[in-house]
Design a protein around this motif. Structure first.
Motif, short mmCIF file in Angstrom:
data_model
loop_
_atom_site.label_atom_id
_atom_site.label_comp_id
_atom_site.label_asym_id
_atom_site.label_seq_id
_atom_site.Cartn_x
_atom_site.Cartn_y
_atom_site.Cartn_z
N LEU A 100 -35.23 7.11 -32.20
CA LEU A 100 -36.54 7.59 -31.78
C LEU A 100 -37.69 6.79 -32.36
CD1 LEU A 100 -35.80 11.39 -32.27
CD2 LEU A 100 -35.63 10.05 -30.16
N GLY A 101 -37.43 6.07 -33.44
CA GLY A 101 -38.49 5.30 -34.08
C GLY A 101 -37.91 4.39 -35.13
N PRO A 102 -38.72 3.47 -35.63
CA PRO A 102 -38.22 2.50 -36.61
C PRO A 102 -38.04 3.12 -37.99
CG PRO A 102 -40.56 2.18 -36.28
CD PRO A 102 -40.13 3.23 -35.29
N THR A 103 -37.09 2.55 -38.72
CA THR A 103 -36.92 2.84 -40.14
C THR A 103 -37.10 1.53 -40.86
OG1 THR A 103 -35.40 4.67 -39.71
CG2 THR A 103 -35.29 3.64 -41.90
N LEU A 104 -37.86 1.57 -41.96
CA LEU A 104 -38.13 0.37 -42.76
C LEU A 104 -37.55 0.52 -44.15
CD1 LEU A 104 -41.91 -0.06 -41.84
CD2 LEU A 104 -39.96 -1.25 -40.83
N ALA A 105 -37.21 -0.60 -44.76
CA ALA A 105 -36.78 -0.57 -46.16
C ALA A 105 -37.86 0.15 -46.95
CB ALA A 105 -36.56 -1.99 -46.67
N GLY A 106 -37.45 1.04 -47.81
CA GLY A 106 -38.37 1.88 -48.59
C GLY A 106 -38.51 3.27 -48.03
N ASP A 107 -38.07 3.50 -46.79
CA ASP A 107 -38.13 4.84 -46.22
C ASP A 107 -37.05 5.71 -46.85
OD1 ASP A 107 -40.23 4.21 -44.57
OD2 ASP A 107 -39.06 4.18 -42.72
N THR A 108 -37.37 6.99 -47.00
CA THR A 108 -36.42 7.98 -47.51
C THR A 108 -36.07 8.90 -46.35
OG1 THR A 108 -37.31 7.87 -49.74
CG2 THR A 108 -36.05 9.84 -49.18
N LEU A 109 -34.77 9.02 -46.09
CA LEU A 109 -34.28 9.80 -44.96
C LEU A 109 -33.52 11.02 -45.44
CD1 LEU A 109 -32.79 6.86 -42.85
CD2 LEU A 109 -35.11 7.81 -42.73
N HIS A 110 -33.64 12.10 -44.67
CA HIS A 110 -32.75 13.25 -44.83
C HIS A 110 -32.34 13.67 -43.43
CE1 HIS A 110 -36.50 15.57 -44.09
NE2 HIS A 110 -35.68 16.47 -43.60
N VAL A 111 -31.35 14.56 -43.35
CA VAL A 111 -30.85 15.00 -42.05
C VAL A 111 -30.98 16.51 -41.97
CG1 VAL A 111 -28.90 15.00 -40.44
CG2 VAL A 111 -29.19 13.10 -42.06
N GLU A 112 -31.53 16.97 -40.87
CA GLU A 112 -31.58 18.39 -40.55
C GLU A 112 -30.66 18.59 -39.36
OE1 GLU A 112 -35.70 19.40 -39.91
OE2 GLU A 112 -36.24 18.74 -41.94
N PHE A 113 -29.74 19.54 -39.48
CA PHE A 113 -28.79 19.70 -38.39
C PHE A 113 -28.46 21.16 -38.14
CE2 PHE A 113 -26.44 18.89 -42.22
CZ PHE A 113 -25.31 19.67 -42.17
N GLU A 114 -28.06 21.41 -36.89
CA GLU A 114 -27.73 22.75 -36.43
C GLU A 114 -26.39 22.70 -35.72
OE1 GLU A 114 -29.46 26.20 -33.40
OE2 GLU A 114 -30.65 24.41 -33.79
N VAL A 115 -25.56 23.70 -35.98
CA VAL A 115 -24.28 23.82 -35.29
C VAL A 115 -24.57 24.30 -33.86
CG1 VAL A 115 -22.03 24.95 -35.25
CG2 VAL A 115 -23.09 24.33 -37.44
N ILE A 116 -24.12 23.52 -32.86
CA ILE A 116 -24.36 23.90 -31.46
C ILE A 116 -23.06 24.24 -30.73
CG2 ILE A 116 -26.57 22.69 -31.29
CD1 ILE A 116 -25.09 20.41 -29.85
N GLU A 117 -21.91 23.97 -31.37
CA GLU A 117 -20.61 24.34 -30.79
C GLU A 117 -19.62 24.48 -31.93
OE1 GLU A 117 -17.22 22.37 -27.84
OE2 GLU A 117 -19.18 21.40 -28.02
N SER A 118 -18.82 25.53 -31.89
CA SER A 118 -17.77 25.74 -32.89
C SER A 118 -16.68 26.56 -32.23
CB SER A 118 -18.33 26.47 -34.12
OG SER A 118 -17.34 26.64 -35.10
N ARG A 119 -15.49 25.95 -32.11
CA ARG A 119 -14.41 26.64 -31.40
C ARG A 119 -13.06 26.15 -31.92
NH1 ARG A 119 -12.69 22.93 -27.28
NH2 ARG A 119 -14.24 21.31 -26.95
N PRO A 120 -12.02 26.93 -31.72
CA PRO A 120 -10.70 26.50 -32.17
C PRO A 120 -10.21 25.31 -31.35
CG PRO A 120 -10.59 28.68 -31.12
CD PRO A 120 -12.02 28.28 -31.14
N ALA A 121 -9.45 24.45 -32.00
CA ALA A 121 -8.78 23.35 -31.30
C ALA A 121 -7.45 23.88 -30.75
CB ALA A 121 -8.56 22.17 -32.25
N ARG A 122 -6.70 23.03 -30.08
CA ARG A 122 -5.48 23.48 -29.42
C ARG A 122 -4.33 23.78 -30.38
NH1 ARG A 122 -6.26 19.00 -25.19
NH2 ARG A 122 -7.73 20.01 -23.80
N LYS A 123 -4.35 23.21 -31.59
CA LYS A 123 -3.18 23.42 -32.45
C LYS A 123 -3.55 23.54 -33.92
CE LYS A 123 -1.65 18.79 -33.52
NZ LYS A 123 -0.53 17.90 -33.57
N ASP A 124 -2.67 24.15 -34.66
CA ASP A 124 -2.66 24.16 -36.12
C ASP A 124 -3.88 24.77 -36.80
OD1 ASP A 124 -0.18 22.95 -35.96
OD2 ASP A 124 -0.99 20.94 -36.21
N GLY A 125 -4.57 25.69 -36.19
CA GLY A 125 -5.68 26.36 -36.85
C GLY A 125 -6.91 25.48 -37.07
N ARG A 126 -6.95 24.34 -36.45
CA ARG A 126 -8.09 23.42 -36.57
C ARG A 126 -9.19 23.83 -35.61
NH1 ARG A 126 -4.25 18.05 -36.51
NH2 ARG A 126 -3.09 18.65 -38.36
#
Length: 161
Positions: A100-126
């Motif tokens: 979305l935009g440039p990052t330059l040396a010296g910039d400090t980054l963090h991540v904000e995130f939201e779970v948008i999908e969570s479901r069982p897989a086909r095997k082994d409780g994953r």
């Protein structure tokens, strides 16, 4: 791991713990000039915009030492995985990404995130967990968004203590 055993410190979330709508924020990480040099050398990214200060000053529309988008993504993943999937992440399956935009040396980054999908897989409780991740710089600007899909361990797949 049974309920009477202590939880291994530093272990990430199991997929069952990541319900849709859950939101998180990581600590920050400053990308230094030396980090850009090391990353571009490690991966062979010899684009003059990243490796040649004279060329970059003459030809880039953005002033300063640019950080490759691939490096921004790698740093963001390191921040997210250390906080959420250490020992419980099983596979990275897919992602969509937008810079979305440039990052330059010296910039400090963090991540904000939201779970948008969570479901069982086909095997082994994953389970399959998809998040919407926004990489934010120290000025509060989103510089990248991506939506990874991960295979995560379930409680029955807990790592050994």
């Amino acid at each position: 791991m049974s309920d009477n055993q202590p939880k291994l410190l530093g272990t990430g979330f199991f997929w069952q713990d990541l319900s849709v709508g859950a939101r998180f924020r990581t600590y920050g990480r400053t990308i230094r000039d030396a980090d850009v040099s090391a990353f571009t050398a490690l991966v062979g990214m010899v684009e003059p915009l990243f490796t040649d200060d004279v060329y970059s000053a003459a030809h880039s529309a953005i002033k300063g030492r640019l950080v490759p988008g691939a490096q921004v993504y790698a740093v963001a993943e390191g921040l997210v995985l250390a906080a959420t999937a250490h020992g419980t992440g099983m596979a990275f399956l897919q992602a969509s990404m937008n810079v979305l935009g440039p990052t330059l040396a010296g910039d400090t980054l963090h991540v904000e995130f939201e779970v948008i999908e969570s479901r069982p897989a086909r095997k082994d409780g994953r389970g399959l967990v998809r998040t919407r991740n926004r990489v934010i710089n120290q000025r509060g600007e989103a510089v990248m968004e991506y939506e990874p899909l991960r295979l995560m361990a379930g409680r029955g797949d807990a790592p050994a203590a």
